[in-house]
Each structure stands twice: as C-alpha cells, then as structure tokens.
Write a protein that holds these residues in place. Sequence first.
Motif, PDB file in Angstrom:
ATOM      1  N   MET A 117       0.837  -1.198   0.000  1.00 48.84           N
ATOM      2  CA  MET A 117       0.000   0.000   0.000  1.00 48.84           C
ATOM      3  C   MET A 117       0.878   1.257   0.000  1.00 48.84           C
ATOM      4  SD  MET A 117      -2.798  -1.281   2.792  1.00 48.84           S
ATOM      5  CE  MET A 117      -3.505   0.350   3.008  1.00 48.84           C
ATOM      6  N   GLY A 118       2.028   1.187   0.670  1.00 44.43           N
ATOM      7  CA  GLY A 118       2.929   2.333   0.702  1.00 44.43           C
ATOM      8  C   GLY A 118       3.582   2.595  -0.641  1.00 44.43           C
ATOM      9  N   THR A 119       4.123   1.554  -1.262  1.00 45.89           N
ATOM     10  CA  THR A 119       4.810   1.756  -2.548  1.00 45.89           C
ATOM     11  C   THR A 119       3.805   2.058  -3.666  1.00 45.89           C
ATOM     12  OG1 THR A 119       4.837  -0.663  -2.769  1.00 45.89           O
ATOM     13  CG2 THR A 119       6.843   0.391  -1.965  1.00 45.89           C
ATOM     14  N   TYR A 120       2.643   1.402  -3.639  1.00 43.33           N
ATOM     15  CA  TYR A 120       1.609   1.718  -4.624  1.00 43.33           C
ATOM     16  C   TYR A 120       1.146   3.163  -4.467  1.00 43.33           C
ATOM     17  CZ  TYR A 120      -2.986   1.869  -6.845  1.00 43.33           C
ATOM     18  OH  TYR A 120      -4.062   2.235  -7.613  1.00 43.33           O
ATOM     19  N   GLY A 121       0.916   3.600  -3.228  1.00 41.21           N
ATOM     20  CA  GLY A 121       0.495   4.978  -2.987  1.00 41.21           C
ATOM     21  C   GLY A 121       1.526   5.978  -3.474  1.00 41.21           C
ATOM     22  N   LEU A 122       2.808   5.630  -3.311  1.00 42.96           N
ATOM     23  CA  LEU A 122       3.855   6.535  -3.769  1.00 42.96           C
ATOM     24  C   LEU A 122       3.818   6.694  -5.289  1.00 42.96           C
ATOM     25  CD1 LEU A 122       6.201   8.229  -2.660  1.00 42.96           C
ATOM     26  CD2 LEU A 122       7.700   6.264  -3.025  1.00 42.96           C
ATOM     27  N   ILE A 123       3.530   5.597  -6.003  1.00 38.42           N
ATOM     28  CA  ILE A 123       3.442   5.671  -7.463  1.00 38.42           C
ATOM     29  C   ILE A 123       2.163   6.372  -7.900  1.00 38.42           C
ATOM     30  CG2 ILE A 123       3.247   4.312  -9.581  1.00 38.42           C
ATOM     31  CD1 ILE A 123       4.957   2.149  -8.211  1.00 38.42           C
ATOM     32  N   ARG A 124       1.032   5.878  -7.405  1.00 38.20           N
ATOM     33  CA  ARG A 124      -0.262   6.370  -7.879  1.00 38.20           C
ATOM     34  C   ARG A 124      -0.543   7.799  -7.424  1.00 38.20           C
ATOM     35  NH1 ARG A 124      -2.951   4.514 -11.692  1.00 38.20           N
ATOM     36  NH2 ARG A 124      -3.776   2.557 -10.862  1.00 38.20           N
ATOM     37  N   VAL A 125      -0.286   8.078  -6.153  1.00 41.23           N
ATOM     38  CA  VAL A 125      -0.640   9.377  -5.596  1.00 41.23           C
ATOM     39  C   VAL A 125       0.568  10.315  -5.572  1.00 41.23           C
ATOM     40  CG1 VAL A 125      -1.535  10.578  -3.558  1.00 41.23           C
ATOM     41  CG2 VAL A 125      -2.477   8.345  -4.212  1.00 41.23           C
ATOM     42  N   GLY A 126       1.687   9.845  -5.014  1.00 45.32           N
ATOM     43  CA  GLY A 126       2.851  10.728  -4.887  1.00 45.32           C
ATOM     44  C   GLY A 126       3.383  11.194  -6.236  1.00 45.32           C
TER      45      GLY A 126
END
Length: 508
Positions: free
Chosen positions: A273-282
């Motif tokens: 969830m952290g790495t996906y969030g960094l790609i998708r959102v960050g």
Amino acid sequence: MRDYLAGPAVDGSGVLLIAVVAVPALAAALIALLPARAARVAGIVAAAVTFVLAVLLVIPREMPRGWFAYTPGTRSPVLPWGQVDLPWVPALDIRFHLGVDGISYPLIVLTGLLTLLCCVYTAVKNGSGTRTLISLLLVLEAGILGTFLALDLVLFFVFFEVVLLPMYAIIAGWGGPDRRRAARKFVLYTLFGSVLLLLGVITVVVAADTADILALAGGLGLSRGTQYLAFVLFAVAFAVKAPLWPLHTWLPDAHTEAPTVGSVMLAGVLLKMGTYGLIRVGVGVAPQGAAWAAPVLAILAVAAIIVGSLVCLRQTELKRLIAYSSVGHMGFVLLGIATLTVTGVQAALIGNIAHGVITGLLFFLAGAIKDRAHTGLLAELGGLRETAPRLAGLLGFAAVASLGLPGLAGFWGEAFAVVAAVERGGPLWITLAVLAAAGGALTAAYFLRLLRRVTHGPAVLDFPARVARVEWVAWSPLILLALLIGLVPALVLGATGDPIGALTEALR
C-alpha cells in the motif's frame, strides 16, 4: 474538471468493481453471526469468490486502454480499464470512484490470492477464535482492495485507514508474548503516517478544487510549490507503510509477534500500500515534487538496502530476520520508483509482486517451523534437512528466490532497479547503483547464512517432519508463482507499458 468522464457513471465493469470490495466486507459481518463451523466455510467461500472476481477484472480491458500519454490541458492521462464513479458526498464533490489498470491489477489479484490462502490455513488449523480471525482477514482484504482501486483521494484515504484496526486486532489478539507492545507500535507509526497523508490530501484538494485522481494526474491544477509540499507529505506517509529506513522500526516487532497469517498479509500486501500509494498518488499527482525529491528518496532507499542487509547478518531469530529482509527488498522497490524511469517503475512493480509472493511463502514456512519447534532462534533450529527434509527444501527454495537467483521472481525487480539507477547516469546515481548491487550481494550472504544455521549441521530438535495437506494447499500457489514470474515476467508487466509511459512523460 470532470468533462473527460462524460458518459455513464458505471461502465460494464462497475458491478464487478463494487463486488470485489463489497463481498469480503459483507462476508466479514455475516461470519460474526454464524456458528464456528459454518463461519469457517463461509470465510473460505467469500475469499474464493473475491479472488475470482479480482481475476475477472481483466475482462473489461479494451485495447488500447490503460494510462495514456499525458497531454497538458486536454484530457486525463489516466483511463482505467473499467471504473465506477458515483456521488458519495455531493456537497464536497467527493465521489465513490473505483477503477483498475495495469498498475493496480497485479496487486489486486495478489491480495485476493493471499487472503484466500490465509483463510484456508486459518480455517483448517482451527485454533481459538478462528471465526473472528477469518472475519478480520476479510475486513483487512476489503480495505486493501479498496486502496488499490480508489480513484478519489478522500476515498483512497478512507480505505487506507480501514486497514489499521483489523491489523492491530490480528497482532494483539493472536500474536506472540509481546504482541500488545508490537501492536501499539504498529498503530502509533501508522497513525503518524496517516496524519501526514491527510494533510497531503487536504493540500491537494484545496489547491486543485477536486479530489479525483484522474483529473489530478500529471499535477494538473497544482503549482510547483504545492506539488513540492504535497509530495513531501505523501512520501513520508507512504514511507512509514512501505517501510523506508529510518521509519522501519515498527516492522520487525510486528512481524515477530504477529501470527503466521498476520505476517503473510503484512509482508505480502500491506507494505505494498505504501509503494503503490507513492506511485499512484505521490508521483502521479505531484510529479514535479517527485522529480525534486528523487535523489533524497533514492539515498534513503539504498540506505535501507544496506542497513537491512547488515542487520540480517546479525539476526538470531527466524521471523525477525525475514522481517528485516523486507526492509532491504522494499529498498530496491523504492530505488526503482526514485529513478522515475520506465525501467525503474516497472522494476518496482514486479519487485512488489515478487516480494509479496516470496516473503509470504517465507513467513508461512517460518510459522510452520516455529509451530513444530516451539522456537524461532536460529541456534536451536539446526539440522532441519535431517529432521524435516521437505520443509528444509522448501525453505531453501524460498531463500534462493528471495536473494534474487535468476529464473525466480526475486531477480527482476532488484536487478532492474540497479539498471534503472545506472540509466539515470551521473555520479550520484552510479554510486547508488553500485551500493545497491553490493546490498544484493549482502542479501545472498544472509540468506545463505540462514540456510547454513537452520538446515545444515547436526539435528538440534526432533519434531514432526510431515508437511500437512493444508500447508501444501497454502504454499503450492506461491511456489508456482515464484517460478512462473521468474520465467515469464510479462505476467506482471504485460499491461504496465501505457500507464508507466504516461507517468514518466508527465515528468519531462
């Protein structure tokens, strides 16, 4: 801001998307009302149905779809294969907006698979509180799937937070002797990240006057300064979940004390969830901020690789060693993201899936060994190949897959994260590539040390060598996936070209 979505709010895959999240959530509530035996069966059925629905999400895909090249001022660069977009809080223009594309799809399928395996494992083991544990696993699954599907920032935040309580309850209720302290530490760190994530969401929504990730992709409507601030908030929030050194200290305690299925879900999909969030959102919402902060993120990622590997070389407890190995492996994923290149982001995506498969298998095996030996200390586990040769062989397979042996799933993400750093060029990135490669060598060293201590030498303990049928059922899919992804990486990367191409295009 929503003209690009003109047309039906729910396309052909809308019902499927809602069902993927709703089935585990509703089943969790139903299970609480059923007798114990019926609850176990219902939990397995619900997890199996969710997994099938997750796999079927690929059906609405029409080529060319996915994440299109970014063209400022015209249309959103993000067009998912399928989506559902309904009003949720109309007064604040917050919508129930779900969608799937090539970046999220592999993680959704992995979540469905691991939850199913954990439910089967829990139901057949039939320990105390099985009904409640299965219910919590399904709530956890619903939150994780919602996070991977959400295309509204506020909805993303809500699903991101749903995961907190069930994971806390799993650790605190079914963990080891020091479970409550580990669970509190998990909650405190996660809440710290949640506060920063909420601040980032508020910053973006206020500045852009929309929470829609499709409309925000490429940083549309956000000034350079807003993107810098938003990315810092998002990056630290997601770094806690990933976790990135030095925000990783909650992870070893949580893994060591969590029950086997808790460790599998935590390593397999919760960290993603952290790495996906960094790609998708960050990176997706604040690309200029990502470009500005990329060198710092890369330095911290390489520090995680080196520190995690060195700590593993000194570990004396099995689950704690595997937990620290996750810090190093996720360092490679974050290094790939930090390069902001097509090669790097693809390395991060396949590294995510490979880590989920292999480390999930490692924690299943570690749990089986601890259940039999009643200890996780390496000094007390020698000679496993004499007392339990099949278990020793499986542990050896998982270890060499995790250290990045070519032909197995762990190779692609780590190797190409280093290649991506070299592609960036310049003294800093070349130095980071060399250090990351050295970290890969250290990874091999600590896993070989693990095998020498646990599987070789004279037998220290005598315990049941037979691998139970439920263990074969839970482990076999992960063994096959570790091999298949290693031989055919296109299983993960086949549909990521368009999304990642647009992601990196917005950075130019």
